[in-house]
Scaffold this motif. Structure first.
Motif, mmCIF file in Angstrom:
data_model
loop_
_atom_site.group_PDB
_atom_site.id
_atom_site.type_symbol
_atom_site.label_atom_id
_atom_site.label_comp_id
_atom_site.label_asym_id
_atom_site.label_seq_id
_atom_site.Cartn_x
_atom_site.Cartn_y
_atom_site.Cartn_z
ATOM 1 N N GLN A 47 66.470 22.766 37.931
ATOM 2 C CA GLN A 47 66.160 22.958 36.307
ATOM 3 C C GLN A 47 65.828 21.715 35.916
ATOM 4 O O GLN A 47 66.249 20.554 36.304
ATOM 5 N N ILE A 48 64.470 21.921 34.944
ATOM 6 C CA ILE A 48 64.164 20.627 34.319
ATOM 7 C C ILE A 48 65.275 20.245 33.171
ATOM 8 O O ILE A 48 65.698 21.023 32.643
ATOM 9 N N TRP A 49 65.333 18.631 32.935
ATOM 10 C CA TRP A 49 66.110 18.522 31.972
ATOM 11 C C TRP A 49 65.576 17.773 30.893
ATOM 12 O O TRP A 49 65.731 16.627 30.203
ATOM 13 N N GLU A 50 64.611 18.603 30.281
ATOM 14 C CA GLU A 50 64.226 18.236 28.858
ATOM 15 C C GLU A 50 64.035 19.489 27.865
ATOM 16 O O GLU A 50 63.837 20.564 28.573
ATOM 17 N N ASP A 51 64.293 19.305 26.789
ATOM 18 C CA ASP A 51 64.494 20.699 25.922
ATOM 19 C C ASP A 51 63.003 21.038 25.642
ATOM 20 O O ASP A 51 62.413 20.413 24.856
ATOM 21 N N PRO A 52 62.644 22.533 26.084
ATOM 22 C CA PRO A 52 61.316 22.842 25.831
ATOM 23 C C PRO A 52 61.328 23.464 24.236
ATOM 24 O O PRO A 52 59.982 23.306 23.696
ATOM 25 N N VAL A 53 62.369 23.567 23.444
ATOM 26 C CA VAL A 53 62.039 23.961 22.345
ATOM 27 C C VAL A 53 61.772 22.681 21.216
ATOM 28 O O VAL A 53 60.574 22.742 20.593
ATOM 29 N N VAL A 54 62.217 21.658 21.469
ATOM 30 C CA VAL A 54 61.986 20.263 20.857
ATOM 31 C C VAL A 54 60.319 19.831 21.329
ATOM 32 O O VAL A 54 59.453 19.669 20.431
ATOM 33 N N ASP A 55 60.108 20.124 22.733
ATOM 34 C CA ASP A 55 58.822 20.172 23.188
ATOM 35 C C ASP A 55 57.760 20.724 22.378
ATOM 36 O O ASP A 55 56.719 20.148 21.766
ATOM 37 N N MET A 56 58.125 22.219 22.325
ATOM 38 C CA MET A 56 57.115 22.827 21.524
ATOM 39 C C MET A 56 56.944 22.661 19.955
ATOM 40 O O MET A 56 55.771 22.656 19.362
ATOM 41 N N GLU A 57 57.901 22.183 19.311
ATOM 42 C CA GLU A 57 57.550 21.674 17.916
ATOM 43 C C GLU A 57 56.985 20.575 17.814
ATOM 44 O O GLU A 57 56.036 20.398 17.098
ATOM 45 N N ALA A 58 56.962 19.628 18.925
ATOM 46 C CA ALA A 58 56.160 18.509 18.921
ATOM 47 C C ALA A 58 54.624 18.607 19.051
ATOM 48 O O ALA A 58 53.836 18.317 18.518
#
Length: 416
Positions: A47-58
């Motif tokens: 599993q990747i350990w970066e939050d995709p919800v934060v990514d998509m907002e940015a």
């Protein structure tokens, strides 16, 4: 092992050697670098350990956008499809990560029942998953990826059987978390206790009682001073140095703070990263927190858009060299720049800047709380980008993965 699989492994090893090796082979630093390369050459991140919800907002993705992203475990690659970009180029040096991405894409093509898909990639511990692979997925999988999943490990089991035995307990990261659980129990603490919390106040109390004391143990004090002890987190020697310098009290204080934030900074009911850390998998309930691509409400959308994803085994700079000018709208660099020297950073940002369309966005994370690029990448390149520090801090504070020092957002051609 087929010639094709050997070629993939050679590409993986060559890419890692180029990315990590800085020192003479027989020096202490050189030996540590080569140990890391060996550890990182197989599956690292189930599993990747970066939050995709934060990514998509940015990223603020638009329907015509071309997104270039480092793949890792592909949870985020598939989750980005919910934001409706036109195209995603998923890049990774590691052939095992590419095979995992292709497995997920093939599963999306062939599985039309969300419950089966979630059983496969959510719970990931059923013999029925292997049957699904053999009957539905394998015949539609590309030859290289099928050879990887049909290949056998040192005890003779096919790799696909990991999905019958909790896939998330394997790979370098899964084994690292398992080792942490074993060590904590031997020292009188049990990380799984955190999952008993029903409120954030209880999370705090359980952390203070069961996890915080581990960092005062002599064995743990010694272990965290050894760079190789953190290879399971995917932290190479150069990144270890940056991490250790992020707190005046040293690496132990940094790691304690990051674990405290994971345990206490977000409601466990909504944080699947915490479930992976403390439970070694996702919650068993149908409404348990999972990455967006695994959510029932996103299943049909992700299936319909899966063909927009293409995987490439390559260094990201080399991939970008082949892209037309101003053809990319978003870049997800994860923490790869922590591995790079000044020359490599300049080469990367030269290609990012050349291939970036007006208004393109770049996001990445750093192990330490630092800007990273100023003073290392020429101002002639960086001046074409606006660093949105306020937004970076805001989004970093909301990143549920909690393990990084900082989140960064750059926007092409935006006014300061």
């Amino acid at each position: 092992m087929t010639q094709t699989i050997r070629a993939v492994k050679r590409t993986t090893n060559l890419g890692l050697t180029t990315a990590v090796h800085r020192s003479k082979p027989l020096s202490r630093a050189g030996l540590l670098e080569r140990m890391f390369t060996l550890a990182f050459s197989g599956l690292v991140y189930p599993q990747i350990w970066e939050d995709p919800v934060v990514d998509m907002e940015a990223l603020a993705l638009q329907p015509d956008d071309h997104l270039v992203a480092i793949a890792s475990g592909s949870c985020n690659i598939l989750s980005y499809l919910t934001a409706n970009p036109a195209k995603i180029s998923a890049i990774d040096l590691n052939g095992a990560h590419i095979a995992l991405g292709h497995l997920k894409l093939a599963a999306l093509r062939e599985i039309d029942d969300h419950a089966i898909f979630r059983r496969f990639f959510g719970q990931a511990q059923s013999k029925a998953n292997v049957e699904t692979y053999d009957q539905l997925i394998a015949p539609r999988l590309d030859a290289v990826s099928r050879a990887y999943w049909d290949g056998r490990n040192l005890v003779g089991r096919r790799r696909i059987e990991l999905f019958a035995r909790n896939f998330y307990r394997y790979g370098l990261l899964g084994r690292f978390i398992g080792t942490g659980h074993f060590l904590a129990r031997r020292l009188g603490c049990d990380p799984r206790v955190m999952l008993q919390a029903t409120t954030m106040d209880e999370q705090r109390a359980l952390f203070d009682r069961h996890l915080a004391p581990v960092f005062d143990k002599k064995l743990v004090r010694w272990l965290v001073r050894q760079p190789a002890s953190l290879y399971g987190l995917g932290i190479p020697p150069a990144q270890y140095k940056a991490l250790a310098a992020d707190d005046d009290a040293g690496i132990r204080a940094v790691l304690r703070h990051r674990l405290e934030r994971l345990a206490c900074g977000f409601d466990l009911k909504t944080n699947y990263f915490a479930w992976q850390a403390f439970g070694r998998g996702y919650g068993p309930e149908p409404d348990a927190a999972v990455p967006p691509y695994l959510e029932q409400g996103n299943f049909e959308t992700v299936r319909a858009r899966a063909a927009r994803v293409a995987y490439h085994q390559s260094a990201i700079t080399a991939f970008l060299e082949q892209q037309p000018a101003e053809s990319c709208n978003g870049f997800v660099l994860l923490d790869a720049q922590d591995w790079m020297n000044d020359g490599e950073l300049t080469a990367l940002w030269t290609q990012v800047t050349r291939s970036a369309a007006p208004g393109a966005r770049v996001i990445f994370r750093t192990a330490a709380d630092e800007r990273l690029l100023p003073g290392r990448v020429p101002e002639a390149i960086l001046s074409q980008w606006h660093y949105d520090e306020t937004r970076s801090r805001e989004l970093g504070a909301r990143d549920r993965s909690s393990i990084y020092g900082a989140f960064h957002l750059y926007v092409r051609g935006a006014a300061a």
